[in-house]
Design an enzyme around this catalytic site. Structure first.
Site, short mmCIF file in Angstrom:
data_model
loop_
_atom_site.label_atom_id
_atom_site.label_comp_id
_atom_site.label_asym_id
_atom_site.label_seq_id
_atom_site.Cartn_x
_atom_site.Cartn_y
_atom_site.Cartn_z
N VAL A 34 0.84 -1.20 0.00
CA VAL A 34 0.00 0.00 0.00
C VAL A 34 0.88 1.25 0.00
O VAL A 34 0.62 2.21 -0.73
CB VAL A 34 -0.95 0.01 1.21
CG1 VAL A 34 -1.71 1.34 1.29
CG2 VAL A 34 -1.95 -1.15 1.11
N PRO A 54 11.02 0.21 9.13
CA PRO A 54 12.19 -0.67 9.26
C PRO A 54 12.54 -1.28 7.91
O PRO A 54 11.66 -1.60 7.11
CB PRO A 54 11.71 -1.74 10.25
CG PRO A 54 10.62 -1.06 11.02
CD PRO A 54 9.93 -0.18 10.04
N GLY A 57 10.79 -4.28 6.52
CA GLY A 57 9.38 -4.14 6.18
C GLY A 57 9.15 -3.56 4.79
O GLY A 57 7.99 -3.34 4.40
N ASP A 119 -7.01 2.03 5.01
CA ASP A 119 -8.04 1.06 5.36
C ASP A 119 -8.85 1.41 6.61
O ASP A 119 -9.54 0.56 7.17
CB ASP A 119 -7.45 -0.35 5.53
CG ASP A 119 -6.88 -0.90 4.23
OD1 ASP A 119 -7.44 -0.57 3.16
OD2 ASP A 119 -5.88 -1.63 4.29
#
Length: 256
Positions: A34, A54, A57, A119
């Site tokens: 996203v 991080p 990620g 979201d």
């Protein structure tokens, strides 16, 4: 008001705007799929993107942006002090931790920074829609958070009905407008410029606009003074006000 009728108010919508973020600092928290889409949208709008996530990620696209220094990157987790920079104009979060996302949202509210929490529609000052892009043309479809996939389907349906050369035509119109502003500067010429450009866009086809050369633009601009719009064919054949001679005021012209 007599028998005048006005549009009925239909609440529940969003105020859809084209937000100018060129050279403005936008903070993105999170580095997954996203976030990749959000970052691309921001870079296409020439924003200065700061990314906090991080390293482990980051998805491949986000890692590419980082490695090519397309964003300012901080390899860490978000901290409240990250919002202390007064240059930050917008915050986007795209992380999987709902509680952490809500904390970012509350901090943004305290600092009066516009934010979008992926979201979580109630925690968004603005939504991202599904966008069709063709050069300078951008068309956004929004479902106001109700169905992002449906926005994508509707956007594709709209895009399929557009001429394939519309982006190029708009680019040519933009170039013509810039030339016109040089030829007829000043606010007093504004209304006439707008009306004349409207005539060009209505009377010329998309194919004509795409085919228009720099010389065609210069020749077409010769008809701004007398407020006429010759066809592209007339320009090519030299059958138009060719030409027109001006007194400098754009108030009158004579044909020679």
């Amino acid at each position: 008001m007599g028998g005048a009728t006005f549009p009925e108010i239909e609440g529940g919508g969003s105020l859809i705007l084209a937000w100018q973020v060129k050279n403005k600092k936008v903070l993105v928290v999170g580095g997954g799929e996203v976030a990749a889409g959000r970052i691309l949208n921001l870079l296409n709008a020439d924003a200065k993107v700061t990314l906090i996530s991080p390293r482990d990620g980051l998805n491949p696209e986000v890692a590419y942006r980082v490695d090519h220094e397309q964003v300012e990157y901080h390899d860490k987790k978000f901290e409240p002090s990250d919002l202390d920079d007064p240059a930050i104009t917008m915050v986007l979060t795209a992380i999987d931790d709902p509680e952490a996302s809500s904390r970012v949202w509350k901090l943004c509210k305290e600092k009066r920074i516009a934010a979008n929490i992926a979201d979580v529609p109630p925690e968004c000052d603005f939504y991202f829609g599904s966008v069709h892009r063709d050069g300078p043309l951008q068309i956004m479809v929004s479902t106001n958070g109700n169905g992002p996939k449906m926005a994508n389907i509707v956007r594709r349906r709209i895009a399929a009905t557009l001429p394939p050369n519309i982006g190029a035509a708009i680019t040519k119109v933009g170039a013509l407008r810039k030339k016109l502003r040089v030829l007829a500067p000043g606010d007093e010429q504004g209304p006439k410029r707008m009306k004349w450009m409207t005539k060009v866009c209505v009377q010329w086809t998309l194919e004509d606009l795409c085919e228009m050369s720099e010389q065609d633009m210069d020749d077409l601009l010769q008809s701004f003074g007398p407020d006429v719009v010759p066809s592209l064919e007339e320009l090519k054949l030299g059958e138009t006000p060719g030409q027109w001679q001006f007194d400098g005021s754009f108030g009158w012209a004579c044909v020679i």
